[in-house]
Scaffold this active site. Sequence first.
Site, PDB file in Angstrom:
ATOM      1  N   CYS A 278      22.797  13.657  -7.230  1.00  0.00           N
ATOM      2  CA  CYS A 278      21.762  14.447  -6.578  1.00  0.00           C
ATOM      3  C   CYS A 278      20.912  13.661  -5.593  1.00  0.00           C
ATOM      4  O   CYS A 278      20.948  13.903  -4.398  1.00  0.00           O
ATOM      5  CB  CYS A 278      20.845  15.002  -7.663  1.00  0.00           C
TER       6      CYS A 278
HETATM    7  N1  LIG Z   1      24.139  16.565 -12.280  1.00  0.00           N
HETATM    8  C1  LIG Z   1      22.897  16.839 -11.946  1.00  0.00           C
HETATM    9  O1  LIG Z   1      21.968  16.274 -12.500  1.00  0.00           O
HETATM   10  C2  LIG Z   1      22.566  17.882 -10.896  1.00  0.00           C
HETATM   11  C3  LIG Z   1      21.247  18.352 -10.811  1.00  0.00           C
HETATM   12  C4  LIG Z   1      20.935  19.327  -9.879  1.00  0.00           C
HETATM   13  C5  LIG Z   1      21.925  19.792  -9.024  1.00  0.00           C
HETATM   14  N2  LIG Z   1      23.207  19.314  -9.098  1.00  0.00           N
HETATM   15  C6  LIG Z   1      24.216  19.872  -8.205  1.00  0.00           C
HETATM   16  O2  LIG Z   1      24.997  20.797  -8.964  1.00  0.00           O
HETATM   17  C7  LIG Z   1      26.339  20.814  -8.453  1.00  0.00           C
HETATM   18  C8  LIG Z   1      27.329  20.540  -9.576  1.00  0.00           C
HETATM   19  O3  LIG Z   1      27.078  19.232 -10.054  1.00  0.00           O
HETATM   20  P1  LIG Z   1      27.577  18.716 -11.467  1.00  0.00           P
HETATM   21  O4  LIG Z   1      26.772  17.501 -11.758  1.00  0.00           O
HETATM   22  O5  LIG Z   1      27.590  19.814 -12.454  1.00  0.00           O
HETATM   23  O6  LIG Z   1      29.097  18.313 -11.101  1.00  0.00           O
HETATM   24  P2  LIG Z   1      30.239  17.882 -12.138  1.00  0.00           P
HETATM   25  O7  LIG Z   1      31.160  17.006 -11.374  1.00  0.00           O
HETATM   26  O8  LIG Z   1      29.617  17.393 -13.411  1.00  0.00           O
HETATM   27  O9  LIG Z   1      30.979  19.229 -12.502  1.00  0.00           O
HETATM   28  C9  LIG Z   1      31.626  20.005 -11.593  1.00  0.00           C
HETATM   29  C10 LIG Z   1      32.759  20.739 -12.300  1.00  0.00           C
HETATM   30  O10 LIG Z   1      33.332  21.632 -11.350  1.00  0.00           O
HETATM   31  C11 LIG Z   1      34.730  21.646 -11.543  1.00  0.00           C
HETATM   32  N3  LIG Z   1      35.348  22.164 -10.321  1.00  0.00           N
HETATM   33  C12 LIG Z   1      35.509  21.572  -9.122  1.00  0.00           C
HETATM   34  N4  LIG Z   1      36.080  22.413  -8.248  1.00  0.00           N
HETATM   35  C13 LIG Z   1      36.295  23.580  -8.909  1.00  0.00           C
HETATM   36  C14 LIG Z   1      36.859  24.821  -8.547  1.00  0.00           C
HETATM   37  N5  LIG Z   1      37.319  25.052  -7.312  1.00  0.00           N
HETATM   38  N6  LIG Z   1      36.951  25.792  -9.492  1.00  0.00           N
HETATM   39  C15 LIG Z   1      36.504  25.569 -10.756  1.00  0.00           C
HETATM   40  N7  LIG Z   1      35.956  24.414 -11.153  1.00  0.00           N
HETATM   41  C16 LIG Z   1      35.847  23.424 -10.233  1.00  0.00           C
HETATM   42  C17 LIG Z   1      35.076  20.211 -11.883  1.00  0.00           C
HETATM   43  O11 LIG Z   1      36.311  20.123 -12.561  1.00  0.00           O
HETATM   44  C18 LIG Z   1      33.874  19.800 -12.765  1.00  0.00           C
HETATM   45  O12 LIG Z   1      34.132  20.013 -14.139  1.00  0.00           O
HETATM   46  C19 LIG Z   1      26.379  19.800  -7.315  1.00  0.00           C
HETATM   47  O13 LIG Z   1      26.125  20.467  -6.111  1.00  0.00           O
HETATM   48  C20 LIG Z   1      25.214  18.882  -7.642  1.00  0.00           C
HETATM   49  O14 LIG Z   1      24.711  18.257  -6.495  1.00  0.00           O
HETATM   50  C21 LIG Z   1      23.558  18.375 -10.043  1.00  0.00           C
END
Ligand SMILES: NC(=O)c1ccc[n+]([C@@H]2O[C@H](COP(=O)([O-])OP(=O)(O)OC[C@H]3O[C@@H](n4cnc5c(N)ncnc54)[C@H](O)[C@@H]3O)[C@@H](O)[C@H]2O)c1
Length: 449
Positions: A278
């Site tokens: 993030c």
């Molecule tokens: N991790 C954090 O603390 C946090 C906090 C706020 C916002 N975000 C934002 O949230 C979003 C997700 O982040 P995250 O940390 O959960 O990512 P992550 O990598 O932990 O999880 C993403 C998941 O999406 C799956 N995925 C990818 N492409 C896909 C598709 N086409 N169809 C189905 N599944 C798919 C992956 O296999 C993975 O399991 C990002 O934009 C990130 O910037 C993250």
Amino acid sequence: MSSNFSHFATLKDGIAGKDARVLTVGLGYVGLPMALTVHEVGFDTTGLDINAERVARINAGEQVISYFAENRIDDAVKSGKFRATSEASAIAGADIILICVPTPLTAAREPDMRYVISAAETIADWLRPGQLVVLESTVWPGATANVLQPILERGGLRAGSDFFLGFSPEREDPGNASHTTRTIPKVVGADDKQSRDLLEMFYSTIVTQAVPVSSSATAEAVKLAENSFRTVNIALVNEMKVAMDAMGVDVWEVVKAAATKPFGYMPFYPGPGIGGDCIPVSPVYLSWRARDVGSETPIIDLARFNNEGAPEALATRIRTDLSRHDGVDVNGARILILGIAYKKDVEDTRESPALALLKKLEQMGADVDYHDPFFPVMPLTRDHPDLANRLSVPLDAGTLEGYDAVIVTTDHTAVDYGLVAAASKRVFDTRNAFDGRGIAIDRARLIKI
Ligand SMILES: NC(=O)c1ccc[n+]([C@@H]2O[C@H](COP(=O)([O-])OP(=O)(O)OC[C@H]3O[C@@H](n4cnc5c(N)ncnc54)[C@H](O)[C@@H]3O)[C@@H](O)[C@H]2O)c1
């Protein structure tokens, strides 16, 4: 009655009665807590993820996120109203679709929208009238309208009339027990009133407060504003750390005292740099889009530059201090990195400054090991794939005594800092791990950097 009104009314009733079926696309650090929270509130919930192994582990009730309450996933699965799947056809059965896929940076450090695009293409294949689609992934202002919407409309359905579309940024703080998915207010934005109203209704049932804004681009910008604020303040406190250290002043003590001011100050703490999916990423989305529309973000750019350079600056400082205080040449020195996660008590190494520091020290010729209770084996990361499969060394007195220096990069709660204080020849503390916990340590062996 127009068809979009009846779609709107049906979805509104489905939200009020919790009969609407919800699907999250992506079951990672954001999508899984969100899916579980939606389920716990009372909605039938499906999580769709392309990672079949993760899907199987979730369906088996495994604790795939360590800081979750024990059995949280298992209880959800056993209820029969929560399941994970890799079958895209599940999209057709959903009334509300939340997209929580990664939005990292490309190798050229620009927004990497490929996961959003591929998720959108999959949804477009199954989209039917009356569904509500919400993007939750962090994106640049305008992406929902300019990237997601055209893909979803490929089949002829129109956003705002045939289906509903909006953006609601995630504010998940992994490992933070005081602020959970349910208690963190959620900003919601859409480009037509019905979508906006549906978003507000839906999220009002999921979290304590939904905060509506006038457009999807505004909601997208809110997220980038929050994270850019943190980026700039982290760069600022790390700059103050170095300057105050040169003045013989402990910045940690300064921040703690300054934080007693009841207005106009918010504490940010020094560290080895920034990590996670993030804080290092969002400001890039903002500055990239700013350039795209002919504007500039020099303060954010400088903060990013300083944050990204922090591990290298630390490595240089460690080389100098090791030589000056201990007569040890970094080239050939044995160094232990304590904590490779990007923040304490999470099993996440994405963009972790500890890994960047490890690499810098190795480039200087040091022989570097790591210990992290969350990572017995170094995971494969996008930014440092070459480090994968290394093993965490055990943390005992004999092992600690064998290193010329121990660097606390992530202060996980589970580590015995008393042992580290007692058995290490030289400790570099980037997290105030000892003073912050009141652990006695020989000042001659401690360097707070
Ligand atoms: N991790 C954090 O603390 C946090 C906090 C706020 C916002 N975000 C934002 O949230 C979003 C997700 O982040 P995250 O940390 O959960 O990512 P992550 O990598 O932990 O999880 C993403 C998941 O999406 C799956 N995925 C990818 N492409 C896909 C598709 N086409 N169809 C189905 N599944 C798919 C992956 O296999 C993975 O399991 C990002 O934009 C990130 O910037 C993250």
